[in-house]
Design a protein around this motif. Structure first.
Motif, PDB file in Angstrom:
ATOM      1  N   ALA A   1       6.499  78.109  47.395  1.00 19.11           N
ATOM      2  CA  ALA A   1       6.237  76.769  47.937  1.00 19.11           C
ATOM      3  C   ALA A   1       7.544  76.042  48.230  1.00 19.11           C
ATOM      4  CB  ALA A   1       5.387  75.970  46.952  1.00 19.11           C
TER       5      ALA A   1
ATOM      6  N   ASN B   1       9.294  77.356  51.357  1.00 13.26           N
ATOM      7  CA  ASN B   1       8.622  77.026  52.607  1.00 13.26           C
ATOM      8  C   ASN B   1       8.429  75.527  52.804  1.00 13.26           C
ATOM      9  OD1 ASN B   1       7.495  79.669  54.073  1.00 13.26           O
ATOM     10  ND2 ASN B   1       7.437  80.015  51.856  1.00 13.26           N
TER      11      ASN B   1
ATOM     12  N   VAL C   1       6.647  73.236  51.192  1.00  8.07           N
ATOM     13  CA  VAL C   1       5.304  72.664  51.100  1.00  8.07           C
ATOM     14  C   VAL C   1       5.111  72.051  49.718  1.00  8.07           C
ATOM     15  CG1 VAL C   1       4.338  74.268  52.778  1.00  8.07           C
ATOM     16  CG2 VAL C   1       4.249  74.852  50.353  1.00  8.07           C
TER      17      VAL C   1
ATOM     18  N   ARG D   1      -0.441  70.339  46.285  1.00 10.46           N
ATOM     19  CA  ARG D   1      -1.411  70.569  47.355  1.00 10.46           C
ATOM     20  C   ARG D   1      -1.621  72.069  47.589  1.00 10.46           C
ATOM     21  NH1 ARG D   1      -0.540  68.667  53.589  1.00 10.46           N
ATOM     22  NH2 ARG D   1      -2.515  69.454  54.420  1.00 10.46           N
ATOM     23  N   PHE D   2      -0.537  72.818  47.522  1.00  6.05           N
ATOM     24  CA  PHE D   2      -0.584  74.273  47.725  1.00  6.05           C
ATOM     25  C   PHE D   2      -1.468  74.935  46.663  1.00  6.05           C
ATOM     26  CE2 PHE D   2       1.860  78.399  46.990  1.00  6.05           C
ATOM     27  CZ  PHE D   2       1.360  79.043  48.112  1.00  6.05           C
TER      28      PHE D   2
ATOM     29  N   ALA E   1      -2.916  79.369  52.707  1.00  4.62           N
ATOM     30  CA  ALA E   1      -2.738  78.095  52.008  1.00  4.62           C
ATOM     31  C   ALA E   1      -1.418  77.442  52.410  1.00  4.62           C
ATOM     32  CB  ALA E   1      -2.788  78.315  50.499  1.00  4.62           C
ATOM     33  N   ARG E   2      -0.372  78.250  52.563  1.00  5.53           N
ATOM     34  CA  ARG E   2       0.905  77.700  53.028  1.00  5.53           C
ATOM     35  C   ARG E   2       0.766  77.078  54.411  1.00  5.53           C
ATOM     36  NH1 ARG E   2       3.012  79.644  57.350  1.00  5.53           N
ATOM     37  NH2 ARG E   2       3.105  81.801  56.563  1.00  5.53           N
TER      38      ARG E   2
ATOM     39  N   CYS F   1      -1.020  73.795  54.344  1.00  3.35           N
ATOM     40  CA  CYS F   1      -0.182  72.716  53.804  1.00  3.35           C
ATOM     41  C   CYS F   1       0.781  72.155  54.849  1.00  3.35           C
ATOM     42  CB  CYS F   1       0.633  73.225  52.616  1.00  3.35           C
ATOM     43  SG  CYS F   1      -0.306  73.411  51.093  1.00  3.35           S
ATOM     44  N   GLN F   2       0.997  72.899  55.914  1.00  2.00           N
ATOM     45  CA  GLN F   2       1.976  72.506  56.931  1.00  2.00           C
ATOM     46  C   GLN F   2       1.303  71.692  58.034  1.00  2.00           C
ATOM     47  OE1 GLN F   2       3.281  76.521  57.817  1.00  2.00           O
ATOM     48  NE2 GLN F   2       5.153  76.270  56.608  1.00  2.00           N
TER      49      GLN F   2
END
Length: 495
Positions: A392, A395, A397, A401-402, A434-435, A438-439
């Motif tokens: 996380a 990246n 994020v 939330r992730f 999921a990543r 989150c973006q």
């Protein structure tokens, strides 16, 4: 026909604090076409490995048939495909190989090409044909659709429908409906075997879940009512018992025998209420054990000042100086979901890379909106390793939330502490999804996002895309998913 019997099966991976299976017992017939379903990480591939004798375990597995597994490694894949097949099954006559490949809609020319040069879909079909040519075995087939396009999935589904004697792991609903006659489901607490295809099993599960939810709510109301009745009865009993030692309402002596009799009746009623409450609580505890949690997912796409995010005119990615597909022309507006379809090797993934801004040689013209923010889910997740926290952070994020998204996609909290290298293929793909969720991005590019993803999560993603309507270009071969989310489909054909 014979049966495979699993009795009191218990298994945990070395170093793990959790059992994958505990005291598991069930059986199935060896002529069934059995579909195996369950959420990612529930142990589907592990069960296949246990059946095939690859893992030590507690309990017993008894069968009168040999188990053969798909996929399996091919030694010396540089040999011609026919030579590979003949070395693996020397007892099988050549005409039978040709017949099986024809049934799978495979051109016989693949037999005279090196096995290593075949596409993933061609290799899948060739190896499946080989396994069904062997006699006296029960096949354990793990995710055969992941390298198959829409046409290939339909062909393999029709082929499997004519066979018998296999246990098939797949998350493609249309594929399962086309080829299985029983469903084996790994639930949260139990295992369930039902006759029928995926759709009939799913309808039965929905009805059972709905009944349990309604029964759970009814019992909750009963327990609240019984609690209130117990409190009233206890208060009355205490009041009556206390009156034994005071004057009567007329001022005379209290008839303690009569008062005691009333108190005993009150106590008997209180015990009956408490027994009914315990019974209701036990009934309630037995419910909802297998209801899968599938909370709604969330996405926050960005809004671009320009309505049109991409425009292609006679576009064709090139490899080795030659176009990999016939030229295509299209536009992409905000809020659209465009699915790229076509046979394997038609250039779908390469076109996604072009849309992501990669410098790939091409003919024609591609115009992207300025300052475009893009989020990509690549096809391959096998290289994921390390901690979720580190991933996380790398990246950019939000970790909370992730992790929340992963919980909604079926992860347990215990899995948060594990190295991603130990995750199942489906769990790794969920990390990528999921990543991406989150973006915040203008454009989402997903390359086969559903590979290895379980049925429940597929439906969650369908609901998400219908609700938030992000601008999305994806490559996917799940027909039901495409029908649910794709506003347009762009068919690519080889050059």
């Amino acid at each position: 026909m014979s049966q495979v019997r699993i009795s009191h099966l218990t298994f945990a991976y070395e170093g793990s604090f959790e059992n994958v299976f505990t005291d598991l017992s069930f059986s199935f017939d060896t002529d069934w076409r059995l579909g195996l379903v369950g959420r990612n990480g529930r142990g589907k591939t592990t069960l296949l490995r246990l059946l095939s004798g690859q893992l030590p375990h507690g309990g017993a597995i008894s069968a009168s048939v040999r188990f053969d597994c798909f996929p399996f490694p091919v030694l010396r894949p540089e040999r011609d495909t026919l030579e590979v097949l003949e070395s693996l099954a020397p007892e099988v006559e050549s005409w039978r190989i040709y017949k099986e490949l024809a049934a799978l809609e495979v051109d016989e020319g693949v037999l005279f090409r090196p096995f290593s040069t075949l596409s993933g879909g061609e290799q899948t079909k060739v190896l499946l044909a080989l396994l069904f040519l062997r006699e006296g075995s029960f096949l354990l087939i793990d995710e055969p659709t992941n390298h198959l396009d829409l046409a290939g999935r339909a062909a393999v589904s029709r082929y499997l429908r004519r066979q018998k004697g296999f246990l098939l792991v797949s998350h493609d609903r249309a594929f399962l409906d086309g080829c299985v006659d029983h469903i084996l489901s790994l639930n949260r607490q139990t295992i369930d075997v039902q006759q029928g295809n995926f759709s009939s099993w799913w309808e039965n599960k929905r009805r059972q879940d709905a009944w349990e939810q309604a029964e759970h709510q009814r019992l909750q109301r009963d327990i609240r009512r019984l609690d209130e009745a117990a409190r009233r009865t206890a208060a009355w009993s205490d009041k009556v018992e206390a009156s034994k030692y005071g004057p009567s309402d007329s001022g005379g002596a209290v008839d303690r025998g009569f008062v005691g009799h009333r108190a005993a009746k009150m106590m008997k009623r209180a015990k009956a209420v408490e027994a009914r409450r315990r019974e209701a609580a036990e009934e309630k505890a037995a419910l909802l054990q297998n209801v899968e949690s599938a909370d709604p997912l969330k996405l926050h796409p960005l809004v671009h000042p320009k309505r049109r995010l991409a425009e292609a005119a006679d576009l064709a990615p090139c490899y080795g100086g030659r176009p990999v597909c016939a030229p295509v022309s299209f536009t992409l507006e905000q809020g659209e979901c465009l699915a790229l379809t076509g046979r394997n090797g038609a250039g779908k993934s390469t076109l996604l890379k072009l849309l992501a801004g990669q410098a790939i040689p091409h003919t024609g013209r591609l115009t992207l909106a300025p300052s475009l923010v893009v989020s990509v889910v690549p096809q391959d997740a096998s290289g994921l390793a390390g901690s979720l926290t580190g991933y996380a952070r790398e990246n950019g994020v939000d970790l909370t939330r992730f992790l929340t998204l992963l919980r909604k996609l079926g992860f347990t909290r215990a899995q948060f502490e594990k190295d991603m290298a130990s995750y199942s293929a489906g769990q790794k793909k969920k990390v990528l999804l999921a990543r991406s969720l989150c973006q915040s991005a203008h454009l989402y590019l997903w390359d086969e996002p559903l590979n290895y993803i379980d049925l429940f999560s597929r439906m969650q993603l369908e609901d998400l895309l219908r609700e938030y309507r992000p601008t999305l270009v994806l490559v996917e071969h799940d027909r039901d998913f495409l029908d649910a989310v794709a506003g347009r489909q762009l068919a690519l054909s080889p050059a």
